[in-house]
Scaffold this motif. Structure first.
Motif, PDB file in Angstrom:
ATOM      1  N   VAL A 152      -4.663   7.356   7.464  1.00 10.80           N
ATOM      2  CA  VAL A 152      -3.831   8.542   6.781  1.00 10.80           C
ATOM      3  C   VAL A 152      -2.908   8.115   5.530  1.00 10.80           C
ATOM      4  O   VAL A 152      -2.214   7.359   5.682  1.00 10.80           O
ATOM      5  CB  VAL A 152      -2.786   9.277   7.968  1.00 10.80           C
ATOM      6  N   THR A 153      -3.267   8.987   4.552  1.00 10.48           N
ATOM      7  CA  THR A 153      -2.296   8.939   3.201  1.00 10.48           C
ATOM      8  C   THR A 153      -1.885  10.002   2.923  1.00 10.48           C
ATOM      9  O   THR A 153      -2.161  11.322   2.880  1.00 10.48           O
ATOM     10  CB  THR A 153      -3.359   8.533   2.108  1.00 10.48           C
ATOM     11  N   GLY A 204       0.764  -1.256   0.010  1.00 11.18           N
ATOM     12  CA  GLY A 204       0.000   0.137   0.168  1.00 11.18           C
ATOM     13  C   GLY A 204       1.027   1.114   0.090  1.00 11.18           C
ATOM     14  O   GLY A 204       0.251   2.259  -0.223  1.00 11.18           O
ATOM     15  N   ASP A 205       2.087   1.208   0.256  1.00 10.63           N
ATOM     16  CA  ASP A 205       2.893   2.310   0.096  1.00 10.63           C
ATOM     17  C   ASP A 205       3.800   2.332  -1.356  1.00 10.63           C
ATOM     18  O   ASP A 205       4.392   1.169  -1.733  1.00 10.63           O
ATOM     19  CB  ASP A 205       4.190   2.236   1.161  1.00 10.63           C
ATOM     20  N   LEU A 262      -1.053   9.251  12.062  1.00  8.34           N
ATOM     21  CA  LEU A 262      -2.030   8.556  12.582  1.00  8.34           C
ATOM     22  C   LEU A 262      -2.158   8.768  14.021  1.00  8.34           C
ATOM     23  O   LEU A 262      -3.225   9.076  14.591  1.00  8.34           O
ATOM     24  CB  LEU A 262      -2.293   7.106  12.272  1.00  8.34           C
ATOM     25  N   VAL A 263      -0.997   8.943  14.730  1.00 12.75           N
ATOM     26  CA  VAL A 263      -0.805   9.035  16.114  1.00 12.75           C
ATOM     27  C   VAL A 263      -1.562  10.588  16.419  1.00 12.75           C
ATOM     28  O   VAL A 263      -2.216  10.879  17.456  1.00 12.75           O
ATOM     29  CB  VAL A 263       0.270   8.959  16.793  1.00 12.75           C
ATOM     30  N   SER A 270      -0.877   4.649   6.076  1.00  6.31           N
ATOM     31  CA  SER A 270      -1.143   3.857   7.531  1.00  6.31           C
ATOM     32  C   SER A 270      -2.528   3.847   7.996  1.00  6.31           C
ATOM     33  O   SER A 270      -3.069   4.826   7.759  1.00  6.31           O
ATOM     34  CB  SER A 270      -0.164   4.476   8.730  1.00  6.31           C
ATOM     35  N   GLY A 271      -2.853   2.872   8.601  1.00 10.40           N
ATOM     36  CA  GLY A 271      -4.261   2.747   8.821  1.00 10.40           C
ATOM     37  C   GLY A 271      -4.339   1.821  10.287  1.00 10.40           C
ATOM     38  O   GLY A 271      -3.403   0.809  10.401  1.00 10.40           O
ATOM     39  N   ASP A 272      -5.593   1.747  10.639  1.00  9.28           N
ATOM     40  CA  ASP A 272      -5.873   0.731  11.917  1.00  9.28           C
ATOM     41  C   ASP A 272      -6.594  -0.533  11.480  1.00  9.28           C
ATOM     42  O   ASP A 272      -6.864  -1.363  12.195  1.00  9.28           O
ATOM     43  CB  ASP A 272      -6.564   1.484  13.081  1.00  9.28           C
TER      44      ASP A 272
END
Length: 340
Positions: free
Chosen positions: A279-280, A205-206, A300-301, A247-249
């Protein structure tokens, strides 16, 4: 569904998006790429490259992913990051220039995100063991015991002598938030060195692209809906950017008693952030960045408000924020350039 099944599912949705968005009759006549897929760095990686030397280029690029994995895999006791962790509180460890670069880049990101991104989080990620301990949830007492070992400001890097030292016994580095993107950048450098002028590298995904598609049209990327593995919440055309990092949960998690526990942790609280689902980040690395100089997990944090404010520390980087209640927020530089 297992963690690896979820990762492969995510990968397939992303690849289908890459393959079908913007398909035209002209595109159907384009030369076929050489494609290869491998499971490395705990994720599915696919490289698709066009050109007469594409097969050799792709194999060499995968060699870079393997090389960086060998340095940064904390589950491999012989890796350099494991050696640093083993010698915490004892002595500095001689490491490679790549390791020095990854750690220095990470410390720089930590400073710019007020510690929301912190590679000294290793003892905490080991305690939680997301993806390795089933649905284990540590007690607050267990978390409090580990938190004093998490502080990027304690990492001692001697760039001249190429050594790294963790001054507290029990401290551990976890390069999971930076090593993959560093390897991604190195792999793209290898592709370019082999003369590749059109390629797409998808590392779980990156994404980083080279040039345009062979038919001259820009690459178009779909951003996954964090609550629907078969859905896309945004489509973006990479005509002025070449890198997309998410990044994601939803990437590595479990749900227990109705609560989602993801692998991304807040270094200050020792628990999962709850405001954002994903978040992208979108940027052009060749202008001011090498991959690894910005980390989507830190945003994300931070959450929406603080994340938007922290972006001022990273000129040229745009973002798509998705909250846990489904709200989508894009930065001004992406307005009218993203199809939601």
């Amino acid at each position: 569904m297992s963690f690896h099944q979820r990762i492969i599912g995510i990968f397939l949705i992303l690849f289908m998006t890459f393959s079908t968005i913007g398909c035209s009759p002209k595109a159907l006549l384009s030369p076929k790429p050489y494609k290869e897929t491998q499971f490395l760095m705990d994720t599915v990686i696919e490289i698709a490259a066009y050109g007469s030397n594409s097969e050799a280029a792709v194999k060499a690029a995968f060699g870079e992913f393997k090389r960086i994995q060998t340095l940064s895999d904390r589950y491999n006791p012989d890796s350099q990051v494991s050696q640093i962790n083993q010698m915490a509180g004892i002595s500095p460890v001689k490491v490679s220039p790549d390791m020095i670069k990854m750690i220095n880049d990470s410390i720089d990101i930590s400073k710019k995100t007020d510690g929301a991104f912190d590679i000294s989080i290793g003892a905490l990620t080991e305690l939680w063991g997301i993806g390795h301990k089933g649905d284990f949830v540590p007690t607050q007492e267990e978390i409090d015991k580990v938190l004093p070992l998490v502080d990027y400001r304690m990492i001692k890097v001697d760039s001249n002598n190429e050594t790294v030292y963790l001054p507290k016994a029990g401290m551990k580095l976890d390069l999971g938030g930076v090593a993959k993107d560093y390897a991604l950048n190195k792999a793209v450098e290898i592709l370019k060195a082999h003369g590749i002028k059109s390629a797409l590298v998808n590392a779980g995904g990156d994404i980083q692209v080279i040039g345009t598609k062979p038919d001259g049209t820009p690459w178009r990327i779909g951003v996954q809906d964090p609550r629907n593995s078969e859905g896309v919440i945004a489509k973006i055309q990479l005509n002025q950017w070449n890198t997309l990092q998410t990044s994601g949960d939803y990437q590595r998690y479990f749900i227990k008693n109705g609560v989602r526990y993801a692998h991304i942790l807040n270094p200050k609280t020792g628990r999962q952030p709850t405001e954002l689902a994903s978040v992208t980040l979108v940027y052009k690395d060749t202008d001011i960045y090498n991959a690894g100089d910005v980390a989507s997990s830190g945003f994300l944090v931070l959450g929406l408000e603080k994340g938007m404010a922290a972006l001022t520390q990273f000129p040229g980087v745009e973002a798509i924020f998705v909250t846990t209640d489904g709200k989508i927020v894009v930065t001004p530089g992406l307005k009218d350039k993203v199809e939601l």
